[in-house]
Scaffold this motif. Structure first.
Motif, PDB file in Angstrom:
ATOM      1  N   ASN A 165     -47.419 -14.378  19.663  1.00 35.82           N
ATOM      2  CA  ASN A 165     -47.371 -13.928  18.274  1.00 35.82           C
ATOM      3  C   ASN A 165     -46.500 -12.679  18.128  1.00 35.82           C
ATOM      4  OD1 ASN A 165     -48.837 -15.697  16.464  1.00 35.82           O
ATOM      5  ND2 ASN A 165     -50.654 -15.197  17.670  1.00 35.82           N
ATOM      6  N   ALA A 166     -45.474 -12.598  18.953  1.00 35.96           N
ATOM      7  CA  ALA A 166     -44.606 -11.422  18.986  1.00 35.96           C
ATOM      8  C   ALA A 166     -43.164 -11.865  19.152  1.00 35.96           C
ATOM      9  CB  ALA A 166     -45.009 -10.509  20.145  1.00 35.96           C
ATOM     10  N   THR A 167     -42.289 -11.319  18.335  1.00 32.54           N
ATOM     11  CA  THR A 167     -40.869 -11.628  18.437  1.00 32.54           C
ATOM     12  C   THR A 167     -40.202 -10.659  19.421  1.00 32.54           C
ATOM     13  OG1 THR A 167     -40.164 -10.116  16.697  1.00 32.54           O
ATOM     14  CG2 THR A 167     -40.921 -12.321  16.009  1.00 32.54           C
ATOM     15  N   PRO A 168     -38.974 -10.940  19.836  1.00 28.89           N
ATOM     16  CA  PRO A 168     -38.277 -10.047  20.757  1.00 28.89           C
ATOM     17  C   PRO A 168     -38.027  -8.641  20.208  1.00 28.89           C
ATOM     18  CG  PRO A 168     -37.302 -12.223  20.844  1.00 28.89           C
ATOM     19  CD  PRO A 168     -38.278 -12.241  19.701  1.00 28.89           C
ATOM     20  N   ARG A 169     -38.231  -8.425  18.935  1.00 25.10           N
ATOM     21  CA  ARG A 169     -38.027  -7.084  18.373  1.00 25.10           C
ATOM     22  C   ARG A 169     -39.241  -6.179  18.524  1.00 25.10           C
ATOM     23  NH1 ARG A 169     -34.560  -7.712  12.763  1.00 25.10           N
ATOM     24  NH2 ARG A 169     -32.873  -9.003  13.618  1.00 25.10           N
ATOM     25  N   GLY A 170     -40.379  -6.756  18.912  1.00 27.93           N
ATOM     26  CA  GLY A 170     -41.622  -5.993  18.923  1.00 27.93           C
ATOM     27  C   GLY A 170     -41.911  -5.279  20.232  1.00 27.93           C
ATOM     28  N   ARG A 171     -42.884  -4.374  20.192  1.00 31.07           N
ATOM     29  CA  ARG A 171     -43.257  -3.567  21.360  1.00 31.07           C
ATOM     30  C   ARG A 171     -43.917  -4.414  22.447  1.00 31.07           C
ATOM     31  NH1 ARG A 171     -46.690   1.254  19.026  1.00 31.07           N
ATOM     32  NH2 ARG A 171     -46.845   1.838  21.233  1.00 31.07           N
ATOM     33  N   VAL A 172     -44.654  -5.432  22.051  1.00 34.09           N
ATOM     34  CA  VAL A 172     -45.302  -6.291  23.043  1.00 34.09           C
ATOM     35  C   VAL A 172     -44.247  -6.960  23.925  1.00 34.09           C
ATOM     36  CG1 VAL A 172     -46.551  -8.476  23.308  1.00 34.09           C
ATOM     37  CG2 VAL A 172     -47.456  -6.708  21.800  1.00 34.09           C
ATOM     38  N   TYR A 173     -43.233  -7.503  23.299  1.00 33.45           N
ATOM     39  CA  TYR A 173     -42.145  -8.150  24.037  1.00 33.45           C
ATOM     40  C   TYR A 173     -41.438  -7.132  24.933  1.00 33.45           C
ATOM     41  CZ  TYR A 173     -37.704 -10.607  24.822  1.00 33.45           C
ATOM     42  OH  TYR A 173     -36.600 -11.190  25.397  1.00 33.45           O
ATOM     43  N   ARG A 174     -41.166  -5.950  24.420  1.00 33.34           N
ATOM     44  CA  ARG A 174     -40.462  -4.935  25.207  1.00 33.34           C
ATOM     45  C   ARG A 174     -41.299  -4.481  26.402  1.00 33.34           C
ATOM     46  NH1 ARG A 174     -39.241  -2.719  20.090  1.00 33.34           N
ATOM     47  NH2 ARG A 174     -40.504  -0.878  20.522  1.00 33.34           N
ATOM     48  N   ARG A 175     -42.608  -4.385  26.214  1.00 35.20           N
ATOM     49  CA  ARG A 175     -43.468  -4.000  27.343  1.00 35.20           C
ATOM     50  C   ARG A 175     -43.407  -5.047  28.454  1.00 35.20           C
ATOM     51  NH1 ARG A 175     -49.168  -1.296  25.390  1.00 35.20           N
ATOM     52  NH2 ARG A 175     -48.277   0.416  24.176  1.00 35.20           N
ATOM     53  N   LEU A 176     -43.436  -6.305  28.080  1.00 32.81           N
ATOM     54  CA  LEU A 176     -43.389  -7.358  29.085  1.00 32.81           C
ATOM     55  C   LEU A 176     -42.034  -7.420  29.790  1.00 32.81           C
ATOM     56  CD1 LEU A 176     -45.434 -10.252  27.497  1.00 32.81           C
ATOM     57  CD2 LEU A 176     -45.652  -9.431  29.845  1.00 32.81           C
ATOM     58  N   THR A 177     -40.958  -7.296  29.034  1.00 28.68           N
ATOM     59  CA  THR A 177     -39.633  -7.415  29.643  1.00 28.68           C
ATOM     60  C   THR A 177     -39.240  -6.168  30.429  1.00 28.68           C
ATOM     61  OG1 THR A 177     -38.648  -6.795  27.509  1.00 28.68           O
ATOM     62  CG2 THR A 177     -38.747  -9.150  28.046  1.00 28.68           C
ATOM     63  N   LYS A 193     -33.729 -20.008  21.399  1.00 30.20           N
ATOM     64  CA  LYS A 193     -34.373 -21.133  20.721  1.00 30.20           C
ATOM     65  C   LYS A 193     -35.715 -20.726  20.121  1.00 30.20           C
ATOM     66  CE  LYS A 193     -31.147 -23.933  22.324  1.00 30.20           C
ATOM     67  NZ  LYS A 193     -30.143 -24.542  21.460  1.00 30.20           N
ATOM     68  N   ALA A 194     -35.860 -20.908  18.809  1.00 33.92           N
ATOM     69  CA  ALA A 194     -37.119 -20.610  18.120  1.00 33.92           C
ATOM     70  C   ALA A 194     -38.093 -21.769  18.291  1.00 33.92           C
ATOM     71  CB  ALA A 194     -36.855 -20.343  16.646  1.00 33.92           C
ATOM     72  N   THR A 195     -39.391 -21.478  18.136  1.00 36.29           N
ATOM     73  CA  THR A 195     -40.424 -22.499  18.344  1.00 36.29           C
ATOM     74  C   THR A 195     -41.360 -22.675  17.146  1.00 36.29           C
ATOM     75  OG1 THR A 195     -41.810 -20.806  19.383  1.00 36.29           O
ATOM     76  CG2 THR A 195     -40.489 -22.193  20.847  1.00 36.29           C
ATOM     77  N   PHE A 196     -41.262 -21.794  16.157  1.00 34.46           N
ATOM     78  CA  PHE A 196     -42.220 -21.851  15.041  1.00 34.46           C
ATOM     79  C   PHE A 196     -41.517 -21.521  13.731  1.00 34.46           C
ATOM     80  CE2 PHE A 196     -45.303 -19.854  12.202  1.00 34.46           C
ATOM     81  CZ  PHE A 196     -46.335 -20.786  12.212  1.00 34.46           C
ATOM     82  N   MET A 202     -37.937 -20.937  13.040  1.00 32.60           N
ATOM     83  CA  MET A 202     -37.225 -19.701  12.727  1.00 32.60           C
ATOM     84  C   MET A 202     -37.669 -18.522  13.586  1.00 32.60           C
ATOM     85  SD  MET A 202     -37.274 -20.000   8.567  1.00 32.60           S
ATOM     86  CE  MET A 202     -36.268 -18.547   8.347  1.00 32.60           C
ATOM     87  N   LEU A 203     -38.894 -18.590  14.130  1.00 34.59           N
ATOM     88  CA  LEU A 203     -39.448 -17.468  14.888  1.00 34.59           C
ATOM     89  C   LEU A 203     -39.568 -17.811  16.365  1.00 34.59           C
ATOM     90  CD1 LEU A 203     -42.328 -16.336  12.508  1.00 34.59           C
ATOM     91  CD2 LEU A 203     -40.061 -15.304  12.761  1.00 34.59           C
ATOM     92  N   ARG A 204     -39.284 -16.822  17.195  1.00 38.35           N
ATOM     93  CA  ARG A 204     -39.426 -16.960  18.642  1.00 38.35           C
ATOM     94  C   ARG A 204     -40.654 -16.176  19.071  1.00 38.35           C
ATOM     95  NH1 ARG A 204     -36.824 -15.681  23.674  1.00 38.35           N
ATOM     96  NH2 ARG A 204     -35.472 -13.997  22.942  1.00 38.35           N
ATOM     97  N   ILE A 205     -41.816 -16.847  19.034  1.00 40.52           N
ATOM     98  CA  ILE A 205     -43.080 -16.189  19.377  1.00 40.52           C
ATOM     99  C   ILE A 205     -43.765 -16.822  20.589  1.00 40.52           C
ATOM    100  CG2 ILE A 205     -43.500 -15.283  17.052  1.00 40.52           C
ATOM    101  CD1 ILE A 205     -45.392 -17.619  16.548  1.00 40.52           C
ATOM    102  N   ASP A 206     -43.288 -17.985  21.008  1.00 41.00           N
ATOM    103  CA  ASP A 206     -43.759 -18.623  22.236  1.00 41.00           C
ATOM    104  C   ASP A 206     -42.756 -18.274  23.336  1.00 41.00           C
ATOM    105  OD1 ASP A 206     -46.008 -20.539  21.148  1.00 41.00           O
ATOM    106  OD2 ASP A 206     -44.277 -20.818  19.824  1.00 41.00           O
ATOM    107  N   SER A 231     -47.570 -30.822  16.135  1.00 40.74           N
ATOM    108  CA  SER A 231     -48.185 -29.503  16.023  1.00 40.74           C
ATOM    109  C   SER A 231     -47.311 -28.650  15.112  1.00 40.74           C
ATOM    110  CB  SER A 231     -48.309 -28.855  17.406  1.00 40.74           C
ATOM    111  OG  SER A 231     -48.711 -27.495  17.307  1.00 40.74           O
ATOM    112  N   ASP A 232     -47.796 -27.442  14.786  1.00 43.36           N
ATOM    113  CA  ASP A 232     -46.956 -26.552  13.977  1.00 43.36           C
ATOM    114  C   ASP A 232     -46.053 -25.678  14.846  1.00 43.36           C
ATOM    115  OD1 ASP A 232     -49.013 -24.975  14.976  1.00 43.36           O
ATOM    116  OD2 ASP A 232     -49.349 -23.870  13.119  1.00 43.36           O
ATOM    117  N   HIS A 233     -46.176 -25.786  16.186  1.00 43.48           N
ATOM    118  CA  HIS A 233     -45.268 -25.133  17.126  1.00 43.48           C
ATOM    119  C   HIS A 233     -44.492 -26.203  17.884  1.00 43.48           C
ATOM    120  CE1 HIS A 233     -46.984 -20.876  17.499  1.00 43.48           C
ATOM    121  NE2 HIS A 233     -47.809 -21.485  16.662  1.00 43.48           N
ATOM    122  N   LEU A 234     -43.312 -25.844  18.367  1.00 39.46           N
ATOM    123  CA  LEU A 234     -42.572 -26.692  19.303  1.00 39.46           C
ATOM    124  C   LEU A 234     -42.876 -26.238  20.730  1.00 39.46           C
ATOM    125  CD1 LEU A 234     -39.035 -26.791  17.627  1.00 39.46           C
ATOM    126  CD2 LEU A 234     -40.775 -28.596  17.577  1.00 39.46           C
TER     127      LEU A 234
END
Length: 257
Positions: A165-177, A193-196, A202-206, A231-234
């Motif tokens: 539930n986090a895009t590459p712009r968020g702090r969660v993504y930055r902490r992991l990377t 590639k977006a999944t939702f 349009m969003l890359r959250i998976d 499903s609603d996700h790819l």
């Protein structure tokens, strides 16, 4: 080469309003993954006909299943699973912290399985983080801490995947990377590639995050006509190679921001 796939199945409820674990299994089977991380599974819930979706999908794929219930209400369960046809062992499955100011938020969890791939034990952690930024930060802090990724048993190679539930712009993504690599970035795709949502992603959250002893060979979002409605996700598929001779732990530092 091994393949791993992450898929938020939305309790097997398609965008057409139809409940079908069989359809989810068909989407997955077409890509022949060795390991599958699923989120939002119903087990024994009235709203989905009392079906154990985790085991139904695993049976259809000929896989073993490790399931963790993030939510339990009497006999009804809802949570995440790791499926594989390779030898595997569940290492850990626990709740993740929520946000103290909002105790009514949906409970979240993660599970960690050790899977034998190509003669190597791969540590696979599947999770589904919360919708609110504060809870996601607490949850990722826990996953980066000494009981999960910082645990002595969590040695390379390591894969952490799921619906963040986090895009590459968020702090969660930055902490992991800061500690692991985004498989999509490692694949050097012309465009991420977006999944939702599945009909018009349009969003890359998976995401799939890998340690440095894993060489990403291919990343693909499954965009078949069936996947767009199941499903609603790819699903997000990663094909990889294990680089041998790196038995160290991921470079994890438990730090507060």
């Amino acid at each position: 080469m091994p393949r791993i796939l992450t898929y938020n199945v939305h309790r097997c409820l398609g965008t057409d309003g139809r409940l079908s674990p069989e359809r989810i299994a068909d989407v997955i089977a077409a890509y022949e993954p060795d390991v599958v991380a699923l989120q939002e599974l119903d087990v024994g819930r009235l709203r989905s006909g009392g079906v154990d979706q985790a085991h139904a999908i695993a049976r259809a794929l000929g896989m073993h299943v490790h399931f963790h219930a993030s939510l339990r209400v009497l006999e009804e369960q809802y949570g995440n699973a790791i499926l594989t046809h390779r030898p595997s062992q569940l290492v850990k499955a626990e709740a993740l912290p929520g946000w103290a100011r909002r105790p009514s938020l949906e409970p979240r969890g993660a599970l960690w399985a050790s899977v034998q791939l190509g003669g190597t034990e791969v540590q696979v952690i599947n999770t589904h983080l919360g919708l609110r930024r504060h809870e996601r930060l607490a949850q990722i802090d826990t996953l980066l801490g000494p009981h999960w990724l910082g645990h002595q048993a969590c040695r390379e190679p390591v894969i952490v995947l799921g619906d963040f539930n986090a895009t590459p712009r968020g702090r969660v993504y930055r902490r992991l990377t800061a500690h692991l690599c985004d498989a999509q970035a490692e694949a050097h795709l012309p465009k991420p590639k977006a999944t939702f949502p599945s009909r018009l992603p349009m969003l890359r959250i998976d995401h799939v995050f890998v340690s440095r002893s894993i060489r990403v060979l291919r990343v693909e979002t499954v965009r078949t006509p069936l996947a767009r409605i199941a499903s609603d996700h790819l699903p997000l598929l990663v094909e990889f190679q294990i680089v041998h001779g790196k038995g160290h732990k991921p470079n994890l530092v438990h730090a507060q921001e």
